[in-house]
Every structure is written in C-alpha cells, then in structure tokens.
Write an enzyme that holds these catalytic residues in place. Structure first.
Site, PDB file in Angstrom:
ATOM      1  N   GLN A  72      12.966   2.863  10.955  1.00 37.02           N
ATOM      2  CA  GLN A  72      12.756   3.417   9.300  1.00 37.02           C
ATOM      3  C   GLN A  72      13.568   4.316   8.360  1.00 37.02           C
ATOM      4  O   GLN A  72      14.391   4.458   7.510  1.00 37.02           O
ATOM      5  CB  GLN A  72      11.829   2.975   8.346  1.00 37.02           C
ATOM      6  CG  GLN A  72      11.015   1.801   9.182  1.00 37.02           C
ATOM      7  CD  GLN A  72       9.659   1.288   8.681  1.00 37.02           C
ATOM      8  OE1 GLN A  72       8.893   1.617   8.894  1.00 37.02           O
ATOM      9  NE2 GLN A  72       9.088   1.849   7.350  1.00 37.02           N
ATOM     10  N   GLU A  93       5.786  -2.283  -2.459  1.00 38.08           N
ATOM     11  CA  GLU A  93       4.728  -2.421  -2.210  1.00 38.08           C
ATOM     12  C   GLU A  93       3.212  -2.446  -2.946  1.00 38.08           C
ATOM     13  O   GLU A  93       2.703  -2.717  -2.334  1.00 38.08           O
ATOM     14  CB  GLU A  93       3.733  -0.696  -1.616  1.00 38.08           C
ATOM     15  CG  GLU A  93       5.425  -0.850  -0.714  1.00 38.08           C
ATOM     16  CD  GLU A  93       5.579   0.862  -0.808  1.00 38.08           C
ATOM     17  OE1 GLU A  93       5.188   1.312  -1.010  1.00 38.08           O
ATOM     18  OE2 GLU A  93       6.358   1.807   0.927  1.00 38.08           O
ATOM     19  N   ARG A 134       2.417  -0.585   3.717  1.00 34.67           N
ATOM     20  CA  ARG A 134       3.554  -1.371   2.157  1.00 34.67           C
ATOM     21  C   ARG A 134       2.746  -0.237   1.475  1.00 34.67           C
ATOM     22  O   ARG A 134       2.029  -1.692   0.458  1.00 34.67           O
ATOM     23  CB  ARG A 134       3.161  -3.581   3.184  1.00 34.67           C
ATOM     24  CG  ARG A 134       4.164  -3.516   1.760  1.00 34.67           C
ATOM     25  CD  ARG A 134       4.217  -4.848   1.943  1.00 34.67           C
ATOM     26  NE  ARG A 134       5.104  -5.219   0.814  1.00 34.67           N
ATOM     27  CZ  ARG A 134       5.675  -6.304   0.767  1.00 34.67           C
ATOM     28  NH1 ARG A 134       5.405  -7.579   1.666  1.00 34.67           N
ATOM     29  NH2 ARG A 134       6.815  -6.616  -0.007  1.00 34.67           N
ATOM     30  N   CYS A 135       2.105   1.126   2.053  1.00 32.46           N
ATOM     31  CA  CYS A 135       2.124   1.711   0.643  1.00 32.46           C
ATOM     32  C   CYS A 135       2.507   3.022   0.321  1.00 32.46           C
ATOM     33  O   CYS A 135       2.767   3.956   1.458  1.00 32.46           O
ATOM     34  CB  CYS A 135       0.307   1.728   0.106  1.00 32.46           C
ATOM     35  SG  CYS A 135      -0.473   2.478   1.616  1.00 32.46           S
TER      36      CYS A 135
END
Ligand code: CDP
Length: 783
Positions: free
Chosen positions: A217, A737, A367-368
């Site tokens: 990523q 998110e 996802r945060c």
C-alpha cells in the site's frame, strides 16, 4: 458541476472496472518472468520453542530445488532481523528461537511453485518447546517468562503511552454524580483481503538494479526502507524500483514488510534470477499482521442528567512477538485519542501499555485510521451504558451531549482540533429514516410479550488524513502526499499520485478532481499510481488518507496548471491576464463570455504558441502537507431481533448516515460504505482469532474464521449529510473506513439494548449465538 466532463459530484462509472470485471486485472501473481524461481516457506508448528537443529539436506536433494535459506544464512548479510515501523525489530528468519505458531523458519527456492512447497515440507527442524504466553495480562506480570531476551528491557512490557490530564480527570471522577465503567475486549481479527500478499523480486546483477512487484500500500516508503536496510548489499535507492500493480484489497494488511518479501528479494540477489513468493490463505491469516487485540477498561463520569464530564481509559495492547504495528512513529497507540468521540468531555485521560505474547506480530490499522475503530467502539458502547444507567433514551443522551455545530473548529480534551461537524443533523436524519419513535414503541410492546428486540446507535467521529507533517512521520519520513499532472498538447492528461488504490476507485475519483478543476473530461485523464520510477514521492494509501491528502495535492496541482493556463489564455485572447477569469470550465475575458478559450486550446498553445519568455509545456506537481486532519462522522442505527431459542441475532434494519464533506463520486462513496459496513458486521457478530494456551491458533483458515458472505449481510440503507472540511481545497474528508469504524458499536449496542432490561450492560464482540444463548439461559428467558 459539469455533467458532461464527469467532475466532482457525479457517479462516474469506475474506469478501473473495465479490466477488473473482465478478469484483466494485473496482480502480482499475474507477473511471470523468464527464468523465474518460486519461493515457499517452512513454518513453526510451535508457539515458542528453541531451534536445536535445522536439516535442509532432504529439501536440497529434491530435483528443482535451487536453494534453501535459514536464519544462519541471513546473519552474515545482516538480514536475520529487520526493523519494524514502531522502532522494534522483527526476525526475518530465526537463528535459535521461534516466537509464534506459523512463524517463518526457512525458505526454499525452486523452479516450480509445488517443488518449492515439497522442499519446505522436507525441511526437518528439531525443536525444544518453551513456556508459552498468550494472555497479555499474564505477560505483564513481574514473574512472567521474558519473551524477548534480545531487548535491553528484561520484561514483556513494550511501551507505556498516555495522553490527557490524569489529575484533572481523577478529580472529575471523584466529584462525579454518576459514573459508568466497562471492561471491553476487542478481539484479534484479520483483514482477509481477497488477494493474499506476494512479491516478484528481480535483481539484474549486471545493472545492479532491483525491480520489485509487490502487494504494498506504500511503494515509496518500501523503496526507502529497502535502501536503508539493504544498502550495505549494494541496493541503493536509485537502483530500486517498486511497483504496486493492481491490489486485491489491502485494508492496512499490506502496509507492513513481511519476512516473505525480504526473503524473495534476498533470494533474487543471491541467485540472480527473478523470485516469486505468493502466500496461501492459511499463511495469510496465521502469520501476517493482525488487527485490534485491545483489552480496554473505560469509564465515563457524568452529571445526573447525563451531561458527560470526564473519560478515563486504560488499555493493554497485545502486540504479539514483535511490535510491528503500522502507525505513525510518534503514536504507538495510533490515533486512539479520538476516543472522546462526538462529545465535549471537559477532562480525559487515556493510557495504553503494549505487551509481548507468543502470537504473530502486528497491530495494523484495519480499515481505520490507526486504532480509531477501537476508540469509536469504546465511546459509543459507553454512551449506551450511561444511557441505560440513568434511564435515558440513548438517542436523547447523544443529542443532549453532541459538540454543537457552532463549536467548530473544536478543540478536544485530548488535544485534537475537529475541523467541522453537525452530529445532531446526522443522527436526526438516521432517526427519521428508521422511524425511531415507532421502533421504541414496538420494542416496549414486544418486551411485554417476552420478545427481544433492540435498537443500537453509533454516532462516531473519525480522524483521517495523516497527516500534518509537524505531527506525523513514518520512520522519520514526514507524512505528506503528492500529485503530478501533465496536460498533453491535445488537451488530454496524465495524473500520477503518491498514494496507491487497492480497489477504492482512485483512477476514477482523482480524474474527477482534475476534470472539475481543469475542464478536461474525465475520460481524457489517465490516473497512474504505484510505480516509484514514475510517481511523485508519497506515503501511500491507508487510514483513509488518499482523499484528504493526495486529493488535496491533486486539486492544488491542477490549480497551478490553471494559473499558468490563464497567462497563456490571455496571450491567445490578446487580453491582460488580470482581465481573464476561469468560469464555466473556460478562460473568459471578464464580462465578455464570447471571448474565451478552453483548456484544450490553451494546452495546444502551451506547446505550439506559448508567450515568449514563458516555459513551454503544461504540467505541475504538488506535495501537500495538510494543515489539519479531517474529521468525517456518521450516525448509524441498527435494529435487531433475537431468537430466544438459538440466541441468533438477526439484523432487521441498518441505517447508515455518513458525512465525508464534499463527495467526489456518490456511487463510489456508497460502495465504500457498503463494503465498510460489511467489514464492521464481521467483528461484531462473526470474526475472531483466538489461541489455546499452547499458542495454537484457532480460526487460522476460512473453515474456522467466520467471514460473513452475502448470505449473512443485511440490506444496508445509506443516507448522507454534507459538512465540508473548511481547510481541504475541495472540502472533502475521507470515507473509506467510516463504516468499518462506526458499525460494530451500532450492532453491539442493539444487542445489549435488547437485553438491557435483564441487567445486561455489555457483551464482548463477536456476539455469537452461543454467547447470547448462554445469557438467555442465565437470565431464565431462553426458549
Ligand atoms: O485512502 P483511501 O482511498 O482508502 O480512502 P478515501 O480517501 O476515503 O477514498 C476512498 C474512495 O472514495 C476514493 O475513490 C475516493 O476518491 C472516494 N471519495 C469520494 O468520492 N468523496 C469523498 N469525500 C471521499 C472519498
């Protein structure tokens, strides 16, 4: 808003889907190079053991096996250990001790994938089992076995982090009219992206050039890390090219550097041949970085009427064998300080202690934005506990307490400046949509009949867009992000960014920002990310930072082009630059709309007829350092019915109101919310990874790890409010998110709400039928 060019606010169909839905995506495992070798890894069956002997002879004897690598082979290369993002060090391969089940022990390189697997299976390792610690609370006891003798500190305590006003908070609690307290465990889970992790490393011995295709990523950061860690082997940054091709989901799990990546690069340098490593599903779940695993004690102090006063939180963070959390370096507990949520606490104090255990390392931002989910879950659970304790409706308690719109920019008790928000509007919209008053009436009637129905609210606030470089860095690299735009002579453009999509639709949305700013149709704009040889330097995509940071860079780079274009337009229109304005996606002479030039005409002139003395061409780059983070928010309402026979929780309705400021692409935002909600449902009701006392993983494959499918997923009802960010060039906040952050508390609150009249104040997630049934039995209401 220009409909025909597909600018901001349009549900432009995702450009990237043309290749994805045809099966023409280009993933790491699609990469095949001549002479490529395949790498597989032998892993530890023990959670903690001494390695007495590794016998590689049988593996080496298999035809097709080119090499076997053990920890001792890596020592002279100074690669047996590697640094983690949190300043710890992690084994690439062990030389004497394994620290968790499924840890990498040796690597085999072979001419075929299955020969490599046979080779890994043929490696014989003699182990002497050692005592195992899986419980971080036990790990922190003074007499606990020290798991990391390589460290100076002879304990399993990694770090202590605290923030806020301890004395003031304690004082507020002493004086409080009402207090509530919960012990909350947020279990270890895994991102389980569709694509597992993988790499193709290709070292050209003649040129000294390393090219790496990798599921990362953050390609630029990886390139710098390779140069820093392997510079002594001749791998200099200008000779390293990292390419992130299409990625099948990252969710934070593709930020860390895993031993498999290092081994493949090492094997390619060693053999001079390309080496591919792609892990299988079990390896992915069992050995890659985990998420969550926070043991939280949280308390709220309030007035009798429910006005919140103070928040006190103590947490033990289980980091496994190495602290390989993916956080900005200064924040060992991520952005857990958003735990004051949507409420104006006057005092707050939060402390977190990290602990080592015999489990895989990590602590990734699933996802945060770095521990924001843990924070949102805690505060939203506590607000319900408080509501039930003082006999107030949970919606009323929130509406009474919310930070009011006029208070923004708002300074939180833990030191963050919230940019904008209108929390009451979002909650009221959700209540209208779900018909809250009618549901409460229905609940009362059902209770009289002994039926169990619950309504759960979560009014979360996030903190995304890391970050202002004065606070945020990763291993010293400041957190900014970048965009480069080149407009070609015929008015088409290429846009390159330092972030990297893993399925979020960047090729579409970043094109839409440029379309809006420059009047170039989105179809004429190519967006490219993920190649360190071509993209400007950036910190990558995680923590919903792409839109807040790279999205801003995109708008600013486009505006730089627009400004240069104005000078060219003035030259073409034979007007003074001061008399030329950008209006209706054209340059116009002020007050004379007929005298105008399009961006396409200006672009052509930039290469064929630019004013003498001006540089030719039409391009710009921007490295954007945000002045603040953005604070998206939302209000979710979940309605559940509980089966008194089986303990099953059935989600009847789920209404999600999100606010991410200006929306670039409504369809993509809705898609992000749908996916995020499902990833919030997952830990609330289904997913967890546990370990037995010997450190054996339970839930290490998809037979045991209960990932919700379409069958388990309810119908998501989505709505939106728009409260732009005042400091972002287009007013956008992140959205990727929000739903994963907000959903678990809404679901858990709904279940507890259904059982609150029986004296239930908390149930740890995942709320399985088995857990619920045990409560129903204990309360004497099971059918
Ligand atoms: O960093 P990441 O891409 O994961 O998250 P994000 O910035 O929240 O963006 C997720 C997707 O939603 C991207 O395609 C964004 O451009 C899009 N988005 C949008 O259309 N409008 C917003 N206000 C925020 C995001």
């Amino acid at each position: 808003m220009a409909v025909d060019i597909g600018g901001i606010g349009h549900s432009v169909k995702r450009k990237e889907d043309a290749r994805f839905i045809r099966g023409r995506g280009n993933y790491v495992d699609d990469k095949k190079l001549p002479g490529m070798l395949y790498l597989d890894i032998a892993r530890s069956p023990y959670a903690h053991a001494k390695i007495l002997k590794i016998d590689t002879s049988k593996a080496l004897a298999i035809p097709g096996v080119a090499a076997v690598i053990t920890g001792n082979d890596l020592v002279p290369l100074k690669l047996a250990w590697m640094p983690t993002l949190m300043g710890d060090q992690q084994m690439v391969l062990p030389t004497d001790t394994v620290m968790y089940q499924s840890q990498e022990v040796a690597a085999v390189v072979a001419t075929e994938r299955y020969i490599a697997a046979d080779g890994a299976a043929a490696i014989e390792v003699e182990y002497e089992p050692l005592p195992v610690i899986v419980d971080p609370k036990k790990a922190l006891q003074p007499d606990a076995f020290v798991l990391r003798p390589d460290r100076k500190e002879k304990s399993n305590h990694i770090w202590h982090w605290e923030t806020g006003d301890r004395a003031g908070t304690d004082e507020a609690f002493r004086k409080a009219e009402v207090t509530v307290k919960e012990e909350i465990y947020i279990p270890r889970i895994h991102v389980s992206s569709i694509e597992t992790c993988g790499i193709v490393a290709s070292f050209d011995k003649v040129e000294g050039q390393l090219t790496v295709w990798m599921t990362t990523q953050a390609p630029h950061a990886i390139r710098t890390v390779i140069a820093l860690v392997a510079g002594h082997l001749g791998l200099a940054e200008h000779k390293i090219r990292v390419i992130s091709p299409d990625i099948g989901g990252g969710f934070g799990g593709k930020v860390p550097v895993y031993p498999g990546y290092v081994l493949a690069i090492g094997a390619s340098v060693l053999t001079g041949r390309p080496v591919k490593w792609v892990e299988d599903r079990s390896e992915n779940i069992q050995a890659d970085s985990f998420a969550r695993d926070y043991h939280i004690t949280a308390e709220v102090a309030a007035k009798k009427d429910g006005t919140v006063e103070a928040l006190r939180v103590k947490t033990i963070a289980d980091h496994g064998a190495f602290d390989a959390a993916a956080n900005p370096s200064k924040f060992p507990a991520g952005l857990f300080h958003i735990i004051t949520g949507s409420y104006p606490f006057k005092k707050a104090f939060v402390e977190v202690d990290g602990a080592y255990t015999n489990k895989p390392p990590g602590g990734i931002a699933y996802r945060c934005s770095f521990r924001v989910t843990e924070a949102a879950f805690t505060i939203e659970r506590l607000m319900d506990t408080l509501a039930h304790k003082i006999g107030k409706d949970p919606a009323d308690l929130r509406l009474q307490n919310f930070i009011p719109p006029a208070a923004f920019p708002y300074q939180s008790a833990l030191g963050w400046e919230y940019d904008s928000g209108d929390y009451g509007r979002a909650l009221r919209l959700a209540m209208d949509k779900v018909d809250y008053a009618a549901l409460r009436k229905e609940q009362l009637e059902k209770r009289k009949k002994g039926e169990l129905m619950g309504i759960g609210i979560s009014s979360f606030t996030e903190i995304v867009g890391a970050g202002p470089s004065k606070h945020f860095d990763i291993l010293g690299i400041k957190m900014f992000d970048s965009c480069e735009i080149r407009v070609h002579p015929t008015g088409k453009a290429i846009v390159r960014l330092g972030v990297k999509s893993q399925g979020q639709g960047h090729e579409t949305t970043f094109g839409q920002i440029v379309a809006e700013e420059l009047g170039i149709p989105v179809a004429d704009i190519m967006v490219e990310e993920g190649d360190t040889d071509t993209a400007p330097y950036g910190l990558g995509t995680y923590a919903s930072r792409s839109t807040p940071v790279a999205g801003a860079a995109t708008a600013i780079a486009a505006r730089k082009i627009r400004e240069k274009g104005r000078l060219i337009a003035a030259h073409l229109l034979e007007a003074s630059p001061d008399d030329v304005e950008w209006k209706d996606y054209k340059y116009q002479v002020k007050g004379v709309p007929a005298k105008s030039k399009t961006m396409q005409e200006v672009a052509f002139a930039a290469y064929t007829n630019h004013p003498q003395g001006m540089e030719a061409g039409l391009e710009a780059v921007d490295y954007y350092d945000p002045p603040n983070l953005t604070y998206p928010f939302g209000s979710y309402i979940c309605v559940v019915d509980i089966d008194r026979g089986t303990g099953e929780v059935k989600i009847r309705r789920f209404v999600a109101v999100d606010d991410c400021g200006t929306v670039i692409n409504p369809m993509i935002v809705e898609g992000q919310v749908h996916g995020g909600l499902t990833m919030g449902l997952a830990p609330a009701l289904y997913e967890q990874i546990t370990y037995d006392e010997d450190g054996n993983i339970q839930g290490g494959n998809f037979m045991d790890y209960l990932l919700p499918t379409a069958m388990e997923t309810p119908n998501w009802e989505t709505e939106r409010t728009v409260t732009p960010s005042p400091h972002h060039p287009i007013g956008a906040k992140g959205i990727g998110e929000s739903a994963t952050v907000g959903a678990p508390a809404a679901i858990a609150n709904a279940v507890v709400d259904a059982l609150a009249h029986l004296g239930v104040t908390h149930i740890d997630i995942p709320i399985t039928p088995w857990k619920v049934q045990a409560i129903l039995k204990a309360k004497g209401v099971a059918e």
